[in-house]
Design a protein around this motif. Structure first.
Motif, PDB file in Angstrom:
ATOM      1  N   ALA A  35      -8.942 -10.904 -11.855  1.00 27.54           N
ATOM      2  CA  ALA A  35      -8.678 -11.118 -10.427  1.00 27.54           C
ATOM      3  C   ALA A  35      -7.711 -10.053  -9.895  1.00 27.54           C
ATOM      4  N   ARG A  36      -6.675  -9.759 -10.707  1.00 33.76           N
ATOM      5  CA  ARG A  36      -5.721  -8.710 -10.288  1.00 33.76           C
ATOM      6  C   ARG A  36      -6.416  -7.350 -10.206  1.00 33.76           C
ATOM      7  N   GLN A  37      -7.307  -7.081 -11.158  1.00 36.64           N
ATOM      8  CA  GLN A  37      -8.031  -5.815 -11.161  1.00 36.64           C
ATOM      9  C   GLN A  37      -8.878  -5.662  -9.896  1.00 36.64           C
ATOM     10  N   ARG A  38      -9.540  -6.770  -9.462  1.00 34.26           N
ATOM     11  CA  ARG A  38     -10.332  -6.720  -8.231  1.00 34.26           C
ATOM     12  C   ARG A  38      -9.442  -6.422  -7.033  1.00 34.26           C
ATOM     13  N   GLN A  39      -8.244  -7.032  -7.010  1.00 38.66           N
ATOM     14  CA  GLN A  39      -7.304  -6.791  -5.917  1.00 38.66           C
ATOM     15  C   GLN A  39      -6.857  -5.326  -5.889  1.00 38.66           C
ATOM     16  N   PHE A  40      -6.539  -4.804  -7.077  1.00 42.81           N
ATOM     17  CA  PHE A  40      -6.095  -3.410  -7.159  1.00 42.81           C
ATOM     18  C   PHE A  40      -7.210  -2.445  -6.750  1.00 42.81           C
ATOM     19  N   ARG A  41      -8.457  -2.752  -7.167  1.00 45.06           N
ATOM     20  CA  ARG A  41      -9.574  -1.877  -6.786  1.00 45.06           C
ATOM     21  C   ARG A  41      -9.708  -1.799  -5.269  1.00 45.06           C
ATOM     22  N   ASN A  42      -9.554  -2.966  -4.599  1.00 42.30           N
ATOM     23  CA  ASN A  42      -9.626  -2.989  -3.130  1.00 42.30           C
ATOM     24  C   ASN A  42      -8.496  -2.183  -2.505  1.00 42.30           C
ATOM     25  N   MET A  43      -7.305  -2.321  -3.086  1.00 42.79           N
ATOM     26  CA  MET A  43      -6.154  -1.580  -2.565  1.00 42.79           C
ATOM     27  C   MET A  43      -6.305  -0.077  -2.796  1.00 42.79           C
ATOM     28  N   ASN A  46       0.823  -1.219   0.000  1.00 46.93           N
ATOM     29  CA  ASN A  46       0.000   0.000   0.000  1.00 46.93           C
ATOM     30  C   ASN A  46       0.856   1.268   0.000  1.00 46.93           C
TER      31      ASN A  46
END
Length: 309
Positions: free
Chosen positions: A278-286, A238
Motif C-alpha cells: 500500500a505504501r509503495q502504491r502511494q509512493f508511486r503516485n507521489m 511532495n
C-alpha cells in the motif's frame, strides 16, 4: 588556446643574447639570472649559465596582445618567433615543461551560478574563490571561472574596448575552463617530451582538444528536478520528495531506490506485506510528479565542443 607556458632548452655551447633584456634578479645560490622581455605584458627569462639551460615563463596571449579573450594560432607563433629573435635562440626543439589550455564561452545564465553547480568527484582537492573554482589531482589543475570578471579585473578600459571589437560584450556572461598541465609529457604524450613545434602540429592539437573535453567531463554537474507549476502538486510531503530526488540524483541514485530500501528495512511486525504494498502504491503516485533533466542544465559540454569546431 594556449595561455601560460613554460619552455626550457639546453643550449650546449651556445649562449643567448641578453643585451635587449631587462635584468630582474641574480640568484646567488644557483647562479641563475632572471630577465624579462618587454611585450604588451612581459615574459620571464631564466638563464642558468653553469648548466647551459634557458627557461621561458609567461602568458603568450598577454605578451603578444595584452589579453586572452581572443588569440589566433598566428599570434602564438608570432610570440615564439619574437622571443627567438630577441634571444637569438631557435626554440623549435625546446621542451614544453608546463602549459595551460583554455576556452572562453558565452553563457545564458549567471556565470557564478553555473560555476557553483560544478563540483569534483569525491577525493579531489577543490578550492573556491570569489569568481571561480580550482580542482586539482595528479599532474592536472582545472580552473573554472567567471571570465568577464577576470577581464574587468585585469584589463584597463582601453584594452576592454579593444576586445569589444573582437566580440566581447560587457552585458553578457562568460565562463572560462582551463586545464593546466603540470607534466604534459605524462598526461598527453606517454612520457615523451613535448616540443614547441608539437603545439603547432594538427594531430597534437587534436589530442589536446580531446583531452580538454575529457577533463571537463571529469567534473560533475548538479542535476535538478523540475518544480511543478501546480500548487496542488506542492504539498509539504511532495516538496520533501522533490528535495530527496535531487539529493539522490547527485549521488547517482533515485528517490525511489532510497525509499524502497528504507521500506524493506521496516520489520513485518510493524508493517506487514500488504501495508508495504500500500505504501509503495502511494509512493508511486507521489513520484509521478517528479521530472528530472536527462542532462544537468549547468552542463557546458556542448558549448565547449562547439567552440573547438
Amino acid at each position: 588556446m594556449i595561455d601560460y607556458i613554460e619552455i626550457s632548452k639546453h643550449l650546449s655551447k651556445d649562449k643567448p643574447n641578453l643585451k635587449n633584456l631587462v635584468q630582474k634578479a641574480i640568484y646567488l645560490d644557483t647562479g641563475v639570472e632572471k630577465y624579462s622581455i618587454s611585450g604588451v605584458r612581459p615574459i620571464e627569462i631564466y638563464y642558468d649559465e653553469r648548466n647551459s639551460n634557458l627557461k621561458i615563463k609567461g602568458s603568450l596571449p598577454y605578451f603578444v596582445n595584452g589579453q586572452n579573450f581572443y588569440v589566433s594560432n598566428n599570434d602564438y607563433l608570432k610570440g615564439i618567433e619574437y622571443i627567438e629573435n630577441i634571444l637569438n635562440v631557435n626554440l623549435s626543439e625546446a621542451l614544453i615543461d608546463k602549459f595551460e589550455y583554455g576556452k572562453i564561452i558565452e553563457v545564458e545564465d549567471k556565470a557564478n551560478l553555473i560555476i557553483n553547480n560544478h563540483f569534483a568527484p569525491s577525493g579531489i582537492k577543490t578550492s573556491s574563490y570569489t569568481n571561480g573554482k580550482y580542482f586539482e589531482y595528479q599532474n592536472i589543475l582545472l580552473k573554472l571561472y567567471n571570465a568577464k570578471e577576470n577581464i574587468f579585473r585585469k584589463l584597463d578600459s582601453n584594452k576592454q574596448k579593444e576586445i569589444e571589437k573582437l566580440g566581447f560584450n560587457r552585458k553578457k556572461e562568460y565562463i572560462k575552463f582551463e586545464v593546466k598541465y603540470k607534466k604534459p609529457h605524462f598526461t598527453l604524450n606517454n612520457g615523451k617530451g613535448i616540443l614547441v613545434t608539437d603545439l603547432a602540429n594538427t594531430n597534437f592539437k587534436s589530442k589536446i582538444e580531446n583531452d580538454f573535453i575529457n577533463q571537463y567531463n571529469f567534473l560533475k554537474k548538479r542535476k535538478c528536478v523540475e518544480i511543478p507549476i501546480n500548487k496542488k502538486d506542492l504539498s509539504s510531503g511532495n516538496i520533501i520528495l522533490l528535495t530527496l530526488e535531487e539529493v539522490a540524483l547527485n549521488e547517482g541514485k533515485t528517490a525511489k531506490e532510497l525509499i524502497y530500501s528504507t521500506l524493506k528495512q521496516i520489520p513485518n511486525s510493524t508493517l506487514n506485506k500488504d501495508d508495504k504494498k500500500a505504501r509503495q502504491r502511494q509512493f508511486r503516485n507521489m513520484l509521478e510528479i517528479i521530472e528530472t533533466d536527462s542532462k544537468s542544465k549547468y552542463d557546458l559540454l556542448e558549448l565547449f565542443q562547439n567552440k573547438l569546431l
